[in-house]
Design a protein around this motif. Sequence first.
Motif, PDB file in Angstrom:
ATOM      1  N   THR A   1      17.609 -20.725   2.619  1.00  0.00           N
ATOM      2  CA  THR A   1      16.619 -20.660   1.538  1.00  0.00           C
ATOM      3  C   THR A   1      17.289 -20.316   0.211  1.00  0.00           C
ATOM      4  O   THR A   1      16.854 -20.774  -0.848  1.00  0.00           O
ATOM      5  N   SER A   2      18.346 -19.521   0.283  1.00  0.00           N
ATOM      6  CA  SER A   2      19.021 -19.123  -0.963  1.00  0.00           C
ATOM      7  C   SER A   2      19.533 -20.360  -1.700  1.00  0.00           C
ATOM      8  O   SER A   2      19.395 -20.463  -2.918  1.00  0.00           O
TER       9      SER A   2
ATOM     10  N   TYR B   1      12.643  -8.887  -3.687  1.00  0.00           N
ATOM     11  CA  TYR B   1      13.955  -9.036  -3.073  1.00  0.00           C
ATOM     12  C   TYR B   1      15.052  -9.142  -4.146  1.00  0.00           C
ATOM     13  O   TYR B   1      14.962 -10.016  -5.015  1.00  0.00           O
TER      14      TYR B   1
ATOM     15  N   ASN C   1       8.705  -9.480  -0.086  1.00  0.00           N
ATOM     16  CA  ASN C   1       9.676  -8.560   0.512  1.00  0.00           C
ATOM     17  C   ASN C   1      10.047  -7.562  -0.575  1.00  0.00           C
ATOM     18  O   ASN C   1      10.528  -7.973  -1.623  1.00  0.00           O
TER      19      ASN C   1
ATOM     20  N   ASP D   1       8.148 -18.621  -1.971  1.00  0.00           N
ATOM     21  CA  ASP D   1       9.052 -18.299  -0.864  1.00  0.00           C
ATOM     22  C   ASP D   1       8.209 -17.762   0.285  1.00  0.00           C
ATOM     23  O   ASP D   1       7.594 -16.710   0.175  1.00  0.00           O
TER      24      ASP D   1
ATOM     25  N   PHE E   1       8.706 -15.155   5.312  1.00  0.00           N
ATOM     26  CA  PHE E   1       8.085 -14.194   6.241  1.00  0.00           C
ATOM     27  C   PHE E   1       6.643 -14.562   6.607  1.00  0.00           C
ATOM     28  O   PHE E   1       5.922 -13.732   7.168  1.00  0.00           O
TER      29      PHE E   1
ATOM     30  N   SER F   1      16.039 -18.758   9.143  1.00  0.00           N
ATOM     31  CA  SER F   1      16.596 -17.401   9.161  1.00  0.00           C
ATOM     32  C   SER F   1      15.534 -16.375   9.519  1.00  0.00           C
ATOM     33  O   SER F   1      15.837 -15.355  10.140  1.00  0.00           O
ATOM     34  N   LYS F   2      14.279 -16.632   9.152  1.00  0.00           N
ATOM     35  CA  LYS F   2      13.212 -15.712   9.544  1.00  0.00           C
ATOM     36  C   LYS F   2      12.299 -16.330  10.608  1.00  0.00           C
ATOM     37  O   LYS F   2      11.917 -15.653  11.559  1.00  0.00           O
TER      38      LYS F   2
HETATM   39  C1  LIG Z   1      12.181 -13.179   0.595  1.00  0.00           C
HETATM   40  C2  LIG Z   1      13.487 -13.793   1.036  1.00  0.00           C
HETATM   41  N1  LIG Z   1      13.807 -15.030   0.655  1.00  0.00           N
HETATM   42  C3  LIG Z   1      14.961 -15.614   1.039  1.00  0.00           C
HETATM   43  C4  LIG Z   1      15.856 -14.949   1.838  1.00  0.00           C
HETATM   44  C5  LIG Z   1      17.152 -15.629   2.212  1.00  0.00           C
HETATM   45  O1  LIG Z   1      16.928 -16.513   3.243  1.00  0.00           O
HETATM   46  P1  LIG Z   1      18.118 -17.433   3.826  1.00  0.00           P
HETATM   47  O2  LIG Z   1      18.805 -16.629   4.868  1.00  0.00           O
HETATM   48  O3  LIG Z   1      17.373 -18.611   4.403  1.00  0.00           O
HETATM   49  O4  LIG Z   1      18.985 -17.827   2.690  1.00  0.00           O
HETATM   50  C6  LIG Z   1      15.566 -13.659   2.269  1.00  0.00           C
HETATM   51  C7  LIG Z   1      16.505 -12.931   3.131  1.00  0.00           C
HETATM   52  O5  LIG Z   1      16.264 -11.838   3.602  1.00  0.00           O
HETATM   53  C8  LIG Z   1      14.354 -13.056   1.850  1.00  0.00           C
HETATM   54  O6  LIG Z   1      14.046 -11.798   2.206  1.00  0.00           O
END
Ligand SMILES: Cc1ncc(COP(=O)(O)O)c(C=O)c1O
Length: 414
Positions: free
Chosen positions: A122-123, A147, A199, A227, A230, A260-261
Motif C-alpha cells: 500500500t505504501s 499513521y 490507525n 486507505d 484495516f 499486509s493486513k
Molecule cells: C493505515 C496504514 N496504511 C498503510 C500501511 C502500509 O501497508 P503496506 O504494508 O501494504 O505498505 C499501514 C501499515 O501498518 C497502515 O497502518
Amino acid sequence: MVPMEAGKATTSSSHIMLPPPIPHSMFSSRLPTDLEPNEFTTILQAQKAAGVRILDLTQSNPTEASFTYDFLQTGNIPGHIPGRYEPSAQGLPEARDAIRRYYQGNRHGSISAEDLFLTAGTSEAYGFLLKLLTEPGDEVLIPAPSYPLFDLLATLENVTPVRYALKLNEEGRWRIDFRSLELMISSLTRAIVVVNPNNPTGSYLTAEELVRLNELCRIHDLALIVDEVFLDYINPQDGQKPFSVITNRGALTFTLSGLSKILALPQAKLGWIHVEGPAALKEGAKARLEFIADTYLSVGSMVQQAAPALLTCQQEIQSQIMARTRANETALRSATTLPHLHREGGWYAILQLPDHITDEECCLELLERHSLIVHPGFFYDFAESNRIVVSLIVPPEEFSRGLALIQEYLESRG
Ligand SMILES: Cc1ncc(COP(=O)(O)O)c(C=O)c1O
C-alpha cells in the motif's frame, strides 16, 4: 522510526573511523537532515546490547505475534517463479479478479477488475498516487492523529503534508473536524487522505462525512485517497455499520488496500489501488496510472499468481486476529486503573494517562525502568500529550504482563 544504524561512526579493533564529511548539497532535501538515533532508540539499543529482554507492546508485525499460518503450508498456493515473464502494468487479470471477489464476498461492493492497479504494498500505492496528482510543492491533506508514514511518503514525493484534525465527539468517537479540514484547503491542495478505519484511532468514516468530503472535493477539484487496509477488523462490540468507499462516485476516489493486513502478510508485498469517480476523471486517472505502473512494473509475478489461492484463506487468519484483539481488549477493560478510548475497529488501543504525566516521559520511563515499549501519542500526532498507543495483536500473556507493568509504573508516579 529513525533507522537505528544511521549516522553511526564505524569502528575497527584498532581505531575509530569517523565517516567522511558530506557536503549537504549532495543529498535531496526530501530526506531528513538528522538521521541520528533519538534518546528512546539509544536507550533501547543499549538495553538490547546488554541482553535485556524487551517487552514490546507496539508489536504490530503479525508474523511475529504467534498466529498460525497453516494456510501457507497447504500446497494450493503457487510458489514458483514462472518461466515466462508476462508484464502487465495493472497486474495479472487473475489476481485482480480475486481482489474483485474479495470485495464482493465481503459485501464491500461490486467492482470491476479493470479498475484495479496492483502495487508492491500500500505504501507504494501512495507514491504512485502522489506522482499522478501532484507537482512538487503541492499539498495533500492528511488526518491527525494518524499513521506517521503518510508524512514521510508525501515528503519523499516532494509534496507537503498538511494535517487536518480528527476530534473526539461527545460519544467518544473520532470524527473529521470539517472546520479544520476546510481551513487547511489551499490553492496547492490536491488530495484528501482518509484512513477507514484510521490507525490508531480505529474510527470508521461515516456516510455523512463521505457526503461532505465529496462536496469539498467537487468544489476544490480534489481527489480522495482512502486507505482501507484495516477495513475488515471491525470491533463486533461496537454498534456502527462501517462501509467501504470502493463504489464512491461523488469524487475521484482511490481506494487502497492490500494483503499486509487482509491476510496479515506484509511480506507478500501486494497492495492495490481501485479507481472510481466521475467518468472523465476516472478514465484520465486510469490512463495515467497505467503509465506510472508500467514504468515500474514492481509487483512480483509469484505473489500475483498466489493471490487467488491466498485470498480464499482470509477467514483463517482474520478469525485469529479478531479473537486476539477481543481478548486483549477484555484484559484492558478489566485493568480498571488504565482508562482507554472507545475502539470502532483496527488493531490498536489508546490509553489515557493522568494529566501530570506526558506521553514522552511515560514512554522513556517505561523503557528505562521496565524495558517495556509503548508508543507515545505524539508519534501519531495526537493534539493531547497524555495518550499512549499499544497494539492489540500482541500475544495475550505478554499483553497482560505489559498492562501490569504500566499499572505499576502509574502507581509509582502517584
Ligand atoms: C493505515 C496504514 N496504511 C498503510 C500501511 C502500509 O501497508 P503496506 O504494508 O501494504 O505498505 C499501514 C501499515 O501498518 C497502515 O497502518
